[in-house]
Design an enzyme around this catalytic site. Sequence first.
Site, mmCIF file in Angstrom:
data_model
loop_
_atom_site.group_PDB
_atom_site.id
_atom_site.type_symbol
_atom_site.label_atom_id
_atom_site.label_comp_id
_atom_site.label_asym_id
_atom_site.label_seq_id
_atom_site.Cartn_x
_atom_site.Cartn_y
_atom_site.Cartn_z
ATOM 1 N N ALA A 21 28.087 -20.028 5.888
ATOM 2 C CA ALA A 21 29.119 -19.028 6.130
ATOM 3 C C ALA A 21 29.776 -18.483 4.859
ATOM 4 O O ALA A 21 30.007 -17.287 4.740
ATOM 5 C CB ALA A 21 30.182 -19.622 7.058
ATOM 6 N N GLU A 38 28.765 -18.080 1.886
ATOM 7 C CA GLU A 38 27.914 -17.447 0.877
ATOM 8 C C GLU A 38 27.826 -15.949 1.165
ATOM 9 O O GLU A 38 26.780 -15.417 1.518
ATOM 10 C CB GLU A 38 26.548 -18.151 0.878
ATOM 11 C CG GLU A 38 26.702 -19.644 0.567
ATOM 12 C CD GLU A 38 25.461 -20.499 0.866
ATOM 13 O OE1 GLU A 38 24.411 -19.932 1.226
ATOM 14 O OE2 GLU A 38 25.555 -21.736 0.733
ATOM 15 N N ARG A 75 31.276 -23.781 5.524
ATOM 16 C CA ARG A 75 29.822 -23.724 5.297
ATOM 17 C C ARG A 75 29.000 -23.741 6.593
ATOM 18 O O ARG A 75 28.040 -23.001 6.749
ATOM 19 C CB ARG A 75 29.436 -24.932 4.451
ATOM 20 C CG ARG A 75 27.942 -25.253 4.371
ATOM 21 C CD ARG A 75 27.742 -26.523 3.534
ATOM 22 N NE ARG A 75 26.401 -27.069 3.587
ATOM 23 C CZ ARG A 75 25.448 -26.849 2.680
ATOM 24 N NH1 ARG A 75 25.687 -26.045 1.660
ATOM 25 N NH2 ARG A 75 24.267 -27.409 2.781
ATOM 26 N N ASN A 90 21.332 -25.473 7.791
ATOM 27 C CA ASN A 90 20.179 -25.672 6.912
ATOM 28 C C ASN A 90 19.801 -27.153 6.783
ATOM 29 O O ASN A 90 19.167 -27.569 5.812
ATOM 30 C CB ASN A 90 20.406 -25.054 5.533
ATOM 31 C CG ASN A 90 19.118 -24.467 4.965
ATOM 32 O OD1 ASN A 90 18.206 -24.097 5.717
ATOM 33 N ND2 ASN A 90 19.029 -24.395 3.642
ATOM 34 N N ARG A 91 20.172 -27.948 7.797
ATOM 35 C CA ARG A 91 19.721 -29.341 7.910
ATOM 36 C C ARG A 91 19.264 -29.641 9.339
ATOM 37 O O ARG A 91 19.025 -30.770 9.695
ATOM 38 C CB ARG A 91 20.868 -30.325 7.554
ATOM 39 C CG ARG A 91 21.422 -30.194 6.157
ATOM 40 C CD ARG A 91 20.422 -30.595 5.081
ATOM 41 N NE ARG A 91 21.044 -30.488 3.754
ATOM 42 C CZ ARG A 91 21.082 -29.376 3.031
ATOM 43 N NH1 ARG A 91 20.510 -28.263 3.483
ATOM 44 N NH2 ARG A 91 21.659 -29.358 1.844
ATOM 45 N N HIS A 120 20.737 -17.296 0.066
ATOM 46 C CA HIS A 120 21.910 -18.160 -0.054
ATOM 47 C C HIS A 120 22.622 -17.807 -1.361
ATOM 48 O O HIS A 120 22.150 -16.987 -2.138
ATOM 49 C CB HIS A 120 21.472 -19.628 -0.153
ATOM 50 C CG HIS A 120 20.954 -20.215 1.121
ATOM 51 N ND1 HIS A 120 21.624 -21.210 1.803
ATOM 52 C CD2 HIS A 120 19.825 -19.970 1.841
ATOM 53 C CE1 HIS A 120 20.930 -21.540 2.878
ATOM 54 N NE2 HIS A 120 19.831 -20.812 2.934
ATOM 55 N N GLU A 145 18.838 -18.473 -4.248
ATOM 56 C CA GLU A 145 20.272 -18.662 -4.501
ATOM 57 C C GLU A 145 20.718 -17.505 -5.385
ATOM 58 O O GLU A 145 20.306 -17.391 -6.543
ATOM 59 C CB GLU A 145 20.534 -20.003 -5.206
ATOM 60 C CG GLU A 145 20.092 -21.228 -4.411
ATOM 61 C CD GLU A 145 21.064 -21.619 -3.294
ATOM 62 O OE1 GLU A 145 22.137 -20.987 -3.176
ATOM 63 O OE2 GLU A 145 20.732 -22.555 -2.539
HETATM 64 N N1 ARG Z 1 21.588 -24.726 -1.212
HETATM 65 C C1 ARG Z 1 20.583 -24.906 -0.200
HETATM 66 C C2 ARG Z 1 21.055 -25.947 0.800
HETATM 67 O O1 ARG Z 1 21.719 -26.884 0.434
HETATM 68 C C3 ARG Z 1 19.298 -25.296 -0.831
HETATM 69 C C4 ARG Z 1 18.182 -25.533 0.123
HETATM 70 C C5 ARG Z 1 16.872 -25.625 -0.580
HETATM 71 N N2 ARG Z 1 15.862 -26.090 0.309
HETATM 72 C C6 ARG Z 1 15.627 -27.362 0.560
HETATM 73 N N3 ARG Z 1 14.796 -27.659 1.524
HETATM 74 N N4 ARG Z 1 16.187 -28.327 -0.125
HETATM 75 O O2 ARG Z 1 20.821 -25.801 1.964
HETATM 76 ZN ZN ZN Z 2 23.421 -22.091 1.287
#
Ligand code: ARG
Ligand code: ZN
Length: 446
Positions: free
Chosen positions: A209, A211, A261, A279-280, A336, A409
């Site tokens: 969020a 970014e 975030r 992103n996890r 990102h 990034e």
């Molecule tokens: N800043 C990103 C994050 O923390 C980087 C992700 C990069 N990709 C990865 N699979 N580590 O989500």
């Molecule tokens: Zn990010």
Amino acid sequence: MARSDVFSLLLLLLLAAAAADAGTVKSFKEEKRNVGDQIWSLSLDASTSKSSDMAALHENLDVLHYSSDSVTIFVRKTRLSITKEFLEGRHLAYNVVEKDVALHLQSLQAAEDAVAISRAAESCKEGQCPRPYKQDYMTFEQMEWFLRDLESQYPDNVKLSTEGKSREGRNIYLVRVFQSSASAARSSGSVSSRGQPRPAVFIDGGIHAREWIAPATVLNMLMKQTENCAANTDCDYEYYFMPMMNPDGYEYTWTNDRFWRKNRSPPPLKNDCFGTDLNRNWNPQWGNIGSSSNTCKEIYRGTTPFSEPETTSAKNVMTRIANNPELDLLVYLSYHSFGQLVLYPWGYTSDLAPTKADLEKGGNVYNNALKGVHNVPYVVQQAAELYPASGASDDFAYSLPIKYVYTVELRNTRSFLLPRNEIALTFEENYAGYMALLKHATSQSN
Ligand code: ARG
Ligand code: ZN
């Protein structure tokens, strides 16, 4: 009413209108976000910068920036004492860099407004939002207006669809940009008329969020690509843009917390920690290193892979494109900030991806073109070299498989609060990188 009374009434009305106007322009307003939140700086000695210790810091703290000897962290007001205990337990010294982030935000705004063009110069209304902003950040509502107006302005080249709803019910938009059927028919002997699959690219922004430069860049890329397709130049792909993957989190950064975030999923346990790190939340490797099962952490991975409607929507679209026999999904770009990096898989392990050489080559093509625009240095590297993080969208994309996969990034190297006069510059350099990469990808596959 006496003449002078009429006059003062008019004056009052004028003043009130001016005040209301200033309100919509959002300058010099009192900052309500992040009151009492802080930014701290920790000094690291050689022993703490070991990667195992760094992983613990990333899990427990909201790391904004780090170098070999210091780490900058964001500390929410509600977590001041727990963070202090955590650091003291590890004998880590810290000092307070900003003791009230609200005041910090306010002074940054004032400094920017003094040098950037007036915010009033770029504004749009519902049904009248023909372009994404280049000089300022847009609210989610303004993005929605723009996307609808884009489709009605370019019906032969743009298809807008809603691919699901966020946790709080906002639309997750997909924009498909394509060559008009008339110009496709004119260019006989084109790829499609030979019955071969057309190359395709999928681009997302706004997974995180705070970014803000990411959706701003993707919206401008989308506009430029549409103009190219309408002019029948540089339109060899099918282009899929998901410019705002996390609308709830983004809205929250405008209203409550500029440093938010995650998305805004309510906590599964009845604690008060909201949000999953989008992103996890992906497969493969969901739940592995660099993610957390604790809902209070910034890298909370969710209850299961794709537990979140936002990641589910994106995954479904990407899978559909990848499985479409008429398309060849060649490129994935996830925007990102910050750091000025072009990251390629794997991200969950420092093991080398099987096609590492191709990934690195494509990353260098992107970066060389980018650098030619404003001479700003970005670094191309494997994502896990930054820090290993599993369950991110790039490893999913690479496993689909997509050949050229990057998490970019964007600017700058210090802060999420990128001054608005760098929006256009960031877009320009990344558009050059994107164009070069797309050309490279098709030249390699023919
Ligand atoms: N800043 C990103 C994050 O923390 C980087 C992700 C990069 N990709 C990865 N699979 N580590 O989500
Ligand atoms: Zn990010």
